[in-house]
Motif scaffolding. Structure first.
Motif, PDB file in Angstrom:
ATOM      1  N   GLY A 264       0.819  -1.204   0.000  1.00 30.86           N
ATOM      2  CA  GLY A 264       0.000   0.000   0.000  1.00 30.86           C
ATOM      3  C   GLY A 264       0.853   1.254   0.000  1.00 30.86           C
ATOM      4  O   GLY A 264       2.045   1.221  -0.296  1.00 30.86           O
ATOM      5  N   GLY A 265       0.232   2.393   0.346  1.00 28.85           N
ATOM      6  CA  GLY A 265       0.945   3.657   0.330  1.00 28.85           C
ATOM      7  C   GLY A 265       0.381   4.633   1.339  1.00 28.85           C
ATOM      8  O   GLY A 265      -0.695   4.415   1.916  1.00 28.85           O
ATOM      9  N   LEU A 266       1.106   5.706   1.566  1.00 33.03           N
ATOM     10  CA  LEU A 266       0.698   6.766   2.479  1.00 33.03           C
ATOM     11  C   LEU A 266       0.896   8.105   1.776  1.00 33.03           C
ATOM     12  O   LEU A 266       1.675   8.212   0.816  1.00 33.03           O
ATOM     13  CB  LEU A 266       1.540   6.720   3.758  1.00 33.03           C
ATOM     14  N   PRO A 267       0.229   9.176   2.254  1.00 36.31           N
ATOM     15  CA  PRO A 267       0.427  10.493   1.656  1.00 36.31           C
ATOM     16  C   PRO A 267       1.875  10.943   1.782  1.00 36.31           C
ATOM     17  O   PRO A 267       2.601  10.492   2.682  1.00 36.31           O
ATOM     18  CB  PRO A 267      -0.509  11.392   2.484  1.00 36.31           C
ATOM     19  N   PRO A 268       2.317  11.845   0.907  1.00 36.36           N
ATOM     20  CA  PRO A 268       3.700  12.344   0.985  1.00 36.36           C
ATOM     21  C   PRO A 268       4.003  12.917   2.369  1.00 36.36           C
ATOM     22  O   PRO A 268       3.177  13.618   2.967  1.00 36.36           O
ATOM     23  CB  PRO A 268       3.732  13.435  -0.091  1.00 36.36           C
ATOM     24  N   GLY A 269       5.183  12.604   2.870  1.00 30.92           N
ATOM     25  CA  GLY A 269       5.590  13.108   4.176  1.00 30.92           C
ATOM     26  C   GLY A 269       5.142  12.258   5.345  1.00 30.92           C
ATOM     27  O   GLY A 269       5.481  12.557   6.494  1.00 30.92           O
ATOM     28  N   GLU A 270       4.371  11.192   5.061  1.00 33.94           N
ATOM     29  CA  GLU A 270       3.964  10.276   6.125  1.00 33.94           C
ATOM     30  C   GLU A 270       4.560   8.902   5.870  1.00 33.94           C
ATOM     31  O   GLU A 270       4.688   8.469   4.719  1.00 33.94           O
ATOM     32  CB  GLU A 270       2.428  10.167   6.191  1.00 33.94           C
ATOM     33  N   TYR A 271       4.897   8.216   6.962  1.00 31.24           N
ATOM     34  CA  TYR A 271       5.606   6.942   6.840  1.00 31.24           C
ATOM     35  C   TYR A 271       5.048   5.921   7.824  1.00 31.24           C
ATOM     36  O   TYR A 271       4.359   6.260   8.780  1.00 31.24           O
ATOM     37  CB  TYR A 271       7.108   7.149   7.077  1.00 31.24           C
ATOM     38  N   GLU A 272       5.367   4.679   7.537  1.00 29.07           N
ATOM     39  CA  GLU A 272       5.003   3.576   8.414  1.00 29.07           C
ATOM     40  C   GLU A 272       6.177   3.298   9.348  1.00 29.07           C
ATOM     41  O   GLU A 272       7.329   3.257   8.912  1.00 29.07           O
ATOM     42  CB  GLU A 272       4.693   2.339   7.585  1.00 29.07           C
TER      43      GLU A 272
END
Length: 497
Positions: free
Chosen positions: A335-343
């Protein structure tokens, strides 16, 4: 290179990690002709000509796989170089207990001392190196400090030793994934006695009276037969037993059920599948952590994980370990996250599972997907689940250390309190399957090979990949498999000389 067709001294079926080692080492003798067959593409000698996704050591590519949209435990590479082209570039070594298990099955050549030179050869060929300082993220650096806070000593992850914390060796050179095709086949490609066939799928071995007369492959849509004096399977833990089964080598009742004539009744083919399941415990990154990860990504130096803890549960033998505790932070694996956010989070992996699964055919058609049951957490005593829960407790304690707690917050109840159903629902895998052509004495009804990789009851046939290991090492498997392939190549040379 020699002509495509014709008879060879050695035919290696499968061009993954082990196959690259075997082809390179066996072709060192100019008097021995070697043919390497790989179902996936051969992207050539120049790393610059390879797809960018396979060159990039920052990520785990998913575009050179046998299957898409399947359960994660089924993922396996289909490209020359195999898993070394798509995995995390990590190299760790197992414990003394691993070698004791393997020595009981395969003899003294599998002892820690005997395998040490092969480990060193692999380290040189794959250009393994420690993690550079610049590749540590804020999360990885804090995780190392947290592990020390919990009392784990610094240890060398590339050798036997006690439990502790540290960093893996990497086959990554300034962001370039140095795969087995580069490390082993690069220096060997110019040899006149070596033939490499890419985009050529091995279907089955043809037997007559218990002896192999050829190997049927599919190349450019046409079925062809290759012949050799010695046949070596290096199709991996899923592919090698499947090829044996399609050839009529395996459990007689199972073969009859698939309409395949039994050539050699070997009940252990496809059995004893062992993989390393785990659970990822997510954390909610603090703004400071997200900002630090974004800065690393902008610099082109964001690596999701660069350290680990090898930990011992209460079920583990003295001086060994049966858990990897793996902190990670960066782009999500799925999957993915918005730019600037991380897992961010910490995973616990069960390194020495008691549970066993198996690989079966759905039909004799090689195009049909395999029936793969990893058997995760199925041991009747429930030890695997208990050990995994202990690992999750360590992960929670690590997350609560003064080094890590300010960087990410808990996302729910403690993971070790999960019910059995919840634990199973969240299981992932470390992608380290072994054991489906396990070595052992001929008196063992489930042994498929001996300590030199020879298949019981089939002259001139060997298996030389992760499938021969009777138990999983307490390590990421690429390093042990590289060394095992080096060992098995030498074993074949000894027999042939």
């Amino acid at each position: 290179m020699s002509p495509v067709m014709g008879h060879h001294d050695v035919l290696v079926l499968g061009g993954g990690v082990a196959g690259c080692v075997l082809a390179a080492r066996l072709s060192e003798d100019p008097a021995r002709t070697v043919c390497l067959v790989e179902a996936g593409p051969d992207h050539g000698t120049d790393p610059g000509g390879w797809p960018r996704s396979l060159r990039d050591a920052h990520a785990l590519p998913r575009d050179h796989m046998w299957e898409r949209g399947v359960a994660v435990h089924r993922l396996r590479a289909r490209v020359l170089g195999g898993s070394s082209c798509v995995n995390g570039c990590w190299h760790t070594w197992g414990s003394a207990a691993d070698h004791e298990e393997w020595t009981r099955a395969g003899g003294p050549r599998w002892s820690a001392a005997a395998m040490a030179p092969y480990r060193e050869r692999a380290e040189a060929a794959m250009r393994l190196r420690p993690v550079p300082e610049r590749e540590f993220s804020l999360w990885a650096r804090a995780a190392l400090a947290g592990a020390r806070e919990l009392g784990y000593p610094d240890v060398d992850m590339g050798a036997e030793g006690p439990p502790g914390c540290g960093t893996p060796l990497l086959n990554a050179l300034d962001g370039l994934r140095w795969n087995a095709a580069f490390g082993y086949l690069g220096p060997a490609r110019s040899r006149a006695n070596l033939t490499i066939l890419g985009d050529t799928a091995a279907d089955r071995l043809v037997l007559d009276g218990g002896r192999i007369t050829g190997a049927e492959v599919v190349r450019h849509g046409r079925r062809e037969t290759l012949t050799a004096d010695t046949y070596v399977l290096a199709c991996g833990t899923f592919g090698s037993p499947a090829l044996l089964l399609r050839s009529g080598i395996g459990p007689a009742a199972e073969l009859r059920a698939r309409g395949i004539r039994t050539e050699v009744d070997l009940p252990g083919v496809g059995a004893n599948l062992s993989d390393q399941p785990g659970v990822f415990v997510p954390r909610t990154p603090a703004p400071r952590l997200n900002a630090a990860l974004a800065a690393r990504e902008k610099e082109g130096e964001l690596y999701v994980s660069r350290m680990l803890i090898r930990a011992a549960s209460t079920h583990c033998p003295t001086d060994g370990w049966d858990l990897h505790i793996l902190p990670s932070a960066g782009d999500p694996l799925f999957g993915g996250l918005p730019p600037g956010e991380y897992e961010a989070g910490i995973a616990a992996f069960l390194m020495k599972p008691a549970s066993r699964g198996r690989v079966r055919l759905r039909s004799a058609d090689p195009a049909d997907p395999l029936d793969i049951d990893p058997g995760f957490l199925t041991d009747p005593d429930g030890r695997d689940a208990a050990v995994l829960r202990e690992g999750l407790e360590i992960a929670e304690r690590l997350a609560a250390t003064s080094a890590l707690a300010p960087l990410a917050a808990a996302s729910g109840a403690p993971s070790y309190e999960l019910t059995d159903a919840e634990l199973r629902a969240r299981l992932g895998t470390y992608w380290h399957p072994v054991g489906t052509c396990a070595m052992g004495p001929a008196t063992d009804p489930l042994a498929v090979t001996d300590g030199a990789g020879r298949v019981h009851g089939v002259p001139d046939l060997r298996v030389a990949d992760a499938s021969v290991l009777p138990s999983a090492p307490a390590a990421n498997t690429q390093f042990p498999v590289l060394a095992a392939a080096e060992l098995l190549a030498d074993a074949l040379k000894e027999t042939a000389s």
